[in-house]
Design a protein around this motif. Structure first.
Motif, PDB file in Angstrom:
ATOM      1  N   TRP A  75       2.315  12.519   6.169  1.00 53.98           N
ATOM      2  CA  TRP A  75       3.769  12.595   6.364  1.00 53.98           C
ATOM      3  C   TRP A  75       4.469  12.408   5.020  1.00 53.98           C
ATOM      4  O   TRP A  75       5.250  13.259   4.600  1.00 53.98           O
ATOM      5  N   ILE A  76       4.198  11.290   4.359  1.00 57.38           N
ATOM      6  CA  ILE A  76       4.783  11.085   3.031  1.00 57.38           C
ATOM      7  C   ILE A  76       3.626  10.835   2.066  1.00 57.38           C
ATOM      8  O   ILE A  76       3.296   9.683   1.770  1.00 57.38           O
ATOM      9  N   PRO A  77       2.996  11.882   1.568  1.00 58.24           N
ATOM     10  CA  PRO A  77       1.832  11.683   0.702  1.00 58.24           C
ATOM     11  C   PRO A  77       2.161  10.841  -0.534  1.00 58.24           C
ATOM     12  O   PRO A  77       1.287  10.137  -1.042  1.00 58.24           O
ATOM     13  N   ALA A  78       3.421  10.888  -0.971  1.00 54.72           N
ATOM     14  CA  ALA A  78       3.771  10.204  -2.214  1.00 54.72           C
ATOM     15  C   ALA A  78       3.472   8.712  -2.131  1.00 54.72           C
ATOM     16  O   ALA A  78       3.068   8.106  -3.125  1.00 54.72           O
ATOM     17  N   ILE A  79       3.676   8.103  -0.961  1.00 50.66           N
ATOM     18  CA  ILE A  79       3.368   6.680  -0.862  1.00 50.66           C
ATOM     19  C   ILE A  79       2.257   6.446   0.150  1.00 50.66           C
ATOM     20  O   ILE A  79       2.080   5.336   0.651  1.00 50.66           O
ATOM     21  N   VAL A  81       1.747   7.472   3.238  1.00 53.89           N
ATOM     22  CA  VAL A  81       2.030   7.230   4.653  1.00 53.89           C
ATOM     23  C   VAL A  81       1.521   8.417   5.457  1.00 53.89           C
ATOM     24  O   VAL A  81       1.867   9.561   5.168  1.00 53.89           O
ATOM     25  N   LEU A 146       2.756   1.183   7.355  1.00 52.27           N
ATOM     26  CA  LEU A 146       4.168   1.429   7.055  1.00 52.27           C
ATOM     27  C   LEU A 146       4.883   2.057   8.254  1.00 52.27           C
ATOM     28  O   LEU A 146       6.060   1.784   8.495  1.00 52.27           O
ATOM     29  N   PHE A 149       5.681  -0.714  10.538  1.00 50.83           N
ATOM     30  CA  PHE A 149       6.917  -1.378  10.087  1.00 50.83           C
ATOM     31  C   PHE A 149       8.140  -0.574  10.518  1.00 50.83           C
ATOM     32  O   PHE A 149       9.124  -1.124  11.031  1.00 50.83           O
ATOM     33  N   LEU A 150       8.063   0.739  10.340  1.00 51.57           N
ATOM     34  CA  LEU A 150       9.188   1.604  10.727  1.00 51.57           C
ATOM     35  C   LEU A 150       9.477   1.462  12.221  1.00 51.57           C
ATOM     36  O   LEU A 150      10.622   1.269  12.637  1.00 51.57           O
ATOM     37  N   GLU A 153      11.171  -1.639  13.171  1.00 51.46           N
ATOM     38  CA  GLU A 153      12.591  -1.684  12.823  1.00 51.46           C
ATOM     39  C   GLU A 153      13.434  -0.798  13.729  1.00 51.46           C
ATOM     40  O   GLU A 153      14.625  -1.050  13.879  1.00 51.46           O
ATOM     41  N   LEU A 190       6.770  -6.783   5.813  1.00 57.04           N
ATOM     42  CA  LEU A 190       6.565  -5.610   4.961  1.00 57.04           C
ATOM     43  C   LEU A 190       5.909  -6.006   3.644  1.00 57.04           C
ATOM     44  O   LEU A 190       5.012  -5.306   3.156  1.00 57.04           O
ATOM     45  N   LEU A 191       6.345  -7.147   3.078  1.00 65.53           N
ATOM     46  CA  LEU A 191       5.733  -7.588   1.818  1.00 65.53           C
ATOM     47  C   LEU A 191       4.244  -7.824   2.022  1.00 65.53           C
ATOM     48  O   LEU A 191       3.425  -7.466   1.168  1.00 65.53           O
ATOM     49  N   LEU A 194       2.503  -4.486   2.162  1.00 67.15           N
ATOM     50  CA  LEU A 194       2.378  -3.864   0.844  1.00 67.15           C
ATOM     51  C   LEU A 194       1.277  -4.543   0.049  1.00 67.15           C
ATOM     52  O   LEU A 194       0.514  -3.881  -0.652  1.00 67.15           O
ATOM     53  N   LEU A 198      -1.629  -2.152  -1.094  1.00 72.04           N
ATOM     54  CA  LEU A 198      -1.790  -1.862  -2.518  1.00 72.04           C
ATOM     55  C   LEU A 198      -3.126  -2.388  -3.034  1.00 72.04           C
ATOM     56  O   LEU A 198      -3.738  -1.784  -3.916  1.00 72.04           O
TER      57      LEU A 198
END
Lengths: 520, 537
Positions: A75-79, A81, A146, A149-150, A153, A190-191, A194, A198
């Motif tokens: 979905w969001i390869p940049a981060i 997800v 992530l 988390f979404l 929320e 969320l922290l 991450l 990471l």
């Protein structure tokens, strides 16, 4: 790709988007618009329920530890997800419970929606309810930290508005307290996510669970478990982070209370089982004794608070009382999880579902009483001798007594198995945990069950029994109405089924729990 | 210096031509004559150049156009900015283009001696600057008419400032950087004061004084750095700082600190933020929006360039400095926004102003992380967040402009029940505010916050991440209060006034543009978040 799970999320989302259409789409005049919007809500949630039942029917029970109906695309390869969905034996019952409770709420609302000056239209209500359903279902379906988390929320805004707009009493303050508490919790969570993601290089829950903490240092695990656990403990809620819950429940409309207790609290405990246990096992083991202690204190605290509220002359609000009883019941769930044994975690998951069914029913009943009497204040309701529902509205009285007895954990009803198994898990906790400590917690929890029985019986005595001839606040109390029967019967029936045939749920969750705990 | 203007040549070809080593250095008067000849890569500098040429065209056209055709100037501005945005397209593929290069500057990369480099960092910030200016221009189309602003001056100043903002992220030496920053700022003072009433004048004066102080401080810092390192090129400064002799170290450090202080002024970081609320409320609304996005973006681009390229050797020092600055800035901004009362005049704009101070704090976090991590990788988070913030903040200013047409006081109370009066505007504003708060359905805002958190956690700045988490909760409170206000059901039927019936087409178009953009990005956050993963320089 699997269409069912995607449809489960897309359907209510589309329904919610549809409620944004101009009012004239729904009908020529205001009354027709409201009616059709509420029917739309019932229709969409009904479709979702049918889909989840189909999903459960097609579920391969022989392999319930495996993720089924999986969808996994970038979905969001940049981060990193991924849109990763799936169900196993742990999440399937919760998904079905969510769909069922939402549907029942939608059906209930078609006839009984609070209105009056300052209350927005039913279209807004339906839109928020459907959006809430998206978030709740997504929480149990997603397999990416992530995304979790979404999803966590997504439920905040709809629930905020449900409480702040359709609630009663100090509703805006309660809604603010609810959203600020939970947001602070989830930001800390969320922290933790991450930190895990990471360090491990992936946010994928199945990959992280398979690694079972491998490659994460002990310090990282403890830190992450602390942050994630804190966020989830606010949601669950664990004592002493529960203080948002009684206010939110007292102010929320019936439907909001049902979903808040029935589903939203489960998101916290589900997260503990799904994320904390398998992903950071060492950190969880370090923190488990503390979690167990909080759980045991929560059980006793919740029941003592209820006892205080149930006393004559204490001006106890029934909704508030059930909210505190939720703190106690969720204490059992947390205790089961903290034991880190398959028995305890299975018990916790069972108690989760049972609490969803029973407390959902209780909130429906109390909501109905509040509608009829105009107040949920126990002293006003019961008068000098008791509200005498057995005599004045026998069906409602019987249902209330049934729900109360189920809630106190009578064998043969749903409330029993989960709490017994959770205490059983605490009696013999996982290797490495202090046995004396956990046995102490178990004894405390046992004391809690006695106190629970005490306050629930007091409530039954004060509400159901009494002299029907005494002058009551409201002269005539309508008995069970058809729409109430329709929306409550499934809950009562399932409470009975789960109590008599616990293997139905335990057989599903057991292999999955063993898998998550690293044993199979 | 000889400047030979040739036909547009591609950077790569130009480089090869100029990059030949002098064969017989001793035979020539200077060691490397090729290095003194510059060819200009017109394609690379097209985006700021087009904006500048449009500015001049507007200024000239203003002289000759009769009064009734003055409306054309606004359209010319918008067209020019759109053209400048299009000029970014040919630059996106392949090797970064560079121009205005000196060959005798030593540096780690092959672009070390270039004063203008159109790499990804520059392109993204140019997109933000020119796109933001375009949205601000569209917002201004009706304001200029209705508030009787001098149109020629207005459009010329806006374009000039946008030119500076587009030039700044591509500049790679301190002189160009400072000049570009002043090109952004100077027209802004005039833009703020254009309304010529008491408030406008006060706003412009406050803005002018604080900004000029910042520039003076920064110039002092730049001169110290130049004295210590002997160069103005950013990469060369990094080399020079590493090798600076011992007695020059204090000078270099003082220079670096002063330069950073100057930029802190420009991004309105605490304690240099007091001008923001007064300036935003005094300026015409589109100008306030423009300053909050483009002006701030220019400051951040400069700060990122200076810290992560030039002052890289001092990473840990300014990393800590920026981290503290970020924590204090977001807290101060949020607490002030929290104290904003709903019945004060211009409360909406003041709230947006304070929230923009807080958002600047979030934007500083990845910059601080870059200093800690010793790499420019975290910068992507600032860039992504700036893009998201720019879009939704301009959208929010757009709705504020819409409401301001019927309620000139623009109090927060004027937004009460907006949903009943203007359904789509209320929904759009709710979406923008939730994006700013970072809560679903504002998914893109949520992921913007996630990448910022990620940068902080990745660099080991756990305490800053926790401070930010608390701030996100504080901020949610006021954003949500405003959002909830929109959906209050009015007790009486809304009275449709004559002015409310008609909304200028340009305003509708701008709001739709920003709202659709925010929704699309929420569905596909990858579109904007891809800058996080790629290399920027």
């Amino acid at each position: 790709m699997n269409a069912v799970l995607i449809a489960l999320l897309v359907l209510p989302l589309l329904g919610a988007a549809l409620t944004l259409a101009p009012a004239t789409v729904f009908g020529p005049d205001h009354a027709a618009q409201e009616k059709r919007a509420l029917r739309l809500g019932a229709l969409v949630t009904g479709l979702v329920l049918v889909l989840t039942v189909a999903l459960a029917a097609g579920f391969d029970r022989a392999h319930s530890s495996r993720m089924q109906a999986v969808t996994d695309t970038a979905w969001i390869p940049a981060i990193g997800v991924r849109f990763h969905l799936g169900v196993d034996g742990i999440s399937l019952p919760l998904v079905v419970l969510t769909a069922l409770l939402t549907f029942l709420c939608a059906v209930y609302s078609t006839r009984r929606l609070p209105d009056g000056p300052g209350v927005p239209s039913a279209r807004a209500f339906v839109g928020l309810l459907l959006l809430l359903e998206v978030g709740m279902l997504a929480t149990f379906l997603v397999l990416d930290l992530l995304l979790f988390f979404l999803a966590f929320e997504i439920v905040l805004i709809p629930m905020y508005f449900l409480i702040a707009r359709w609630g009663s009493g100090a509703k805006v303050a309660s809604a603010n307290r609810f959203i600020l508490y939970t947001l602070l919790g989830s930001a800390v969570m969320l922290l933790g996510f991450l930190l895990v993601g990471l360090n491990a290089g992936t946010f994928d829950m199945t990959a992280l669970a398979a690694a079972h903490g491998h490659g994460l240092s002990h310090t990282t695990q403890v830190l992450a478990a602390l942050a994630i656990g804190l966020g989830l403990a606010v949601k669950a809620p664990a004592w002493p982070l529960h203080s948002w819950l009684p206010d939110a429940h007292t102010s929320a409309p019936t439907v909001g209370s049902v979903l808040l207790a029935g589903v939203l609290l489960k998101m916290g405990t589900y997260g503990l089982v799904r994320v904390l246990l398998p992903v950071v096992p060492d950190g969880t083991a370090t923190l488990a004794p503390y979690l167990g202690a909080l759980a045991a204190v929560g059980v006793v605290y919740g029941s003592l608070a209820c006892l205080a509220l149930a006393r004559q002359g204490s001006k106890g609000d029934l909704k508030r009382l059930i909210a505190y009883s939720s703190v106690g019941h969720m204490g059992f769930v947390l205790l089961g999880i903290a034991s880190l044994t398959p028995v305890g975690v299975n018990g916790a998951l069972f108690a989760n579902i049972a609490h969803g069914l029973i407390t959902g029913l209780l909130f429906f009943l109390v909501g109905a009483l509040k509608d009829r009497y105009g107040t949920a204040d126990l002293d006003t309701l019961s008068g000098a001798t008791g509200a005498a529902l057995y005599g004045r509205a026998p069906r409602i009285g019987a249902l209330l007594a049934f729900a109360a007895v189920a809630s106190l954990g009578l064998p043969g009803l749903a409330g029993f198995w989960g709490e017994v198994l959770a205490m059983f898990g605490a009696f013999d906790p996982a290797a490495g945990l202090s046995r004396p400590a956990f046995v102490t917690y178990m004894v405390l929890a046992g004391l809690g069950t006695l106190l629970t029985a005490a306050y629930l019986l007091i409530v039954v005595r004060r509400v159901c029994m009494g002299d029907p001839k005494q002058t009551a606040v409201v002269a005539d109390i309508a008995d069970l109405r058809p729409y109430e029967a329709v929306s409550w019967t499934p809950l009562a029936a399932l409470t009975l089924v789960a109590g008599l045939w616990p293997a139905l749920l335990l057989g599903l969750s057991d292999p999955a729990v063993k898998h998550l705990l690293g044993g199979g | 210096m000889i400047s030979s203007v040739s036909a547009p040549v591609s950077a790569a070809a130009g480089h090869q031509l100029l990059g030949q080593p002098a064969v017989h250095p001793t035979l020539l008067a200077v060691s490397n004559p090729g290095g003194l000849i510059q060819s200009v890569d017109w394609v690379a500098i097209a985006p700021p150049l087009i904006a500048a040429l449009t500015a001049i065209a507007v200024l000239l056209a203003d002289l000759f156009l009769p009064e009734r055709h003055k409306k054309l100037l606004g359209r010319l501005t918008a067209a020019g900015l759109a053209l400048a945005l299009l000029a970014l397209l040919p630059l996106t593929g392949g090797h970064p283009r560079s121009t205005f290069c000196l060959q005798n500057v030593a540096g780690a990369t092959d672009n070390a001696g270039c004063s203008y480099v159109a790499d990804h960092f520059a392109l993204v910030f140019q997109l933000l600057a020119l796109g933001g200016a375009l949205i601000a221009a569209l917002l201004s189309l009706h304001t200029v008419d209705e508030e009787k602003l001098p149109s020629g001056e207005y459009w010329f100043l806006l374009l000039s400032s946008a030119t500076g903002a587009a030039l700044l992220p591509a500049s790679r030496d301190l002189a160009t950087l400072v000049v570009a920053l002043e090109v952004v700022s100077l027209p802004s003072f005039a833009l703020v004061g254009l309304r010529r009433d008491g408030r406008g004048g006060e706003a412009a004066l406050k803005f002018f004084l604080s900004s000029v102080t910042a520039t003076a401080v920064m110039l002092l810092g730049v001169s110290f750095v130049y004295a210590a390192t002997g160069s103005l090129h950013l990469s060369a400064i990094a080399e020079g700082l590493g090798q600076a002799p011992g007695q020059l170290k204090p000078l270099a450090e003082a220079g670096a600190a002063l330069t950073l202080v100057g930029f802190a002024f420009k991004v309105a970081a605490v304690p240099f933020h007091f001008w923001v609320p007064d300036t935003y409320t005094g300026a015409p609304l589109p100008v306030a929006g423009y300053l909050s996005v483009v002006g701030k973006a220019a400051g951040f681009a400069g700060l990122a360039l200076v810290t992560s390229i030039a002052f890289r050797p001092y990473g840990h020092t300014w990393g800590l400095l920026l981290a503290v600055l970020a924590a204090v800035t977001m807290t101060a901004g949020n607490v002030a926004a929290l104290r904003q009362r709903s019945d004060t005049a211009h409360g909406a704009v003041r709230l947006l102003a304070w929230s923009s101070v807080a958002q600047a704090g979030y934007l500083l976090v990845p910059l601080a992380a870059a200093g800690y991590a010793g790499s420019d990788h975290p910068l992507g988070a600032t860039v992504a967040y700036a893009l998201i913030y720019g879009l939704v903040n301009l959208g929010a200013f757009g709705v504020a402009a819409l409401v301001g047409r019927t309620a000139p006081a623009n109090r927060l109370d004027d937004y009460q029940g907006l949903f009943a009066r203007r359904r789509w505007a209320a929904l759009a504003l709710a979406f923008f505010l939730l994006c700013l708060a970072g809560l679903p359905p504002g998914v893109v805002g949520l992921f913007g916050k996630v990448v910022v958190f990620r940068a902080a956690v990745d660099a080991g700045l756990g305490w800053l991440a926790v401070v930010m988490a608390v701030n996100v909760v504080i901020a949610l409170f006021y954003y949500l209060q405003w959002t909830a206000k929109l959906f209050v059901t009015p007790s009486t039927e809304p009275i449709a006034t004559a002015g409310e019936a008609r909304v200028p087409l340009s305003l509708t178009a701008t709001l739709s543009l920003t709202a659709v953009g925010a929704v699309v990005l929420s569905v596909a956050p990858q579109l904007v978040l891809q800058v996080v993963s790629g290399s920027l320089f």
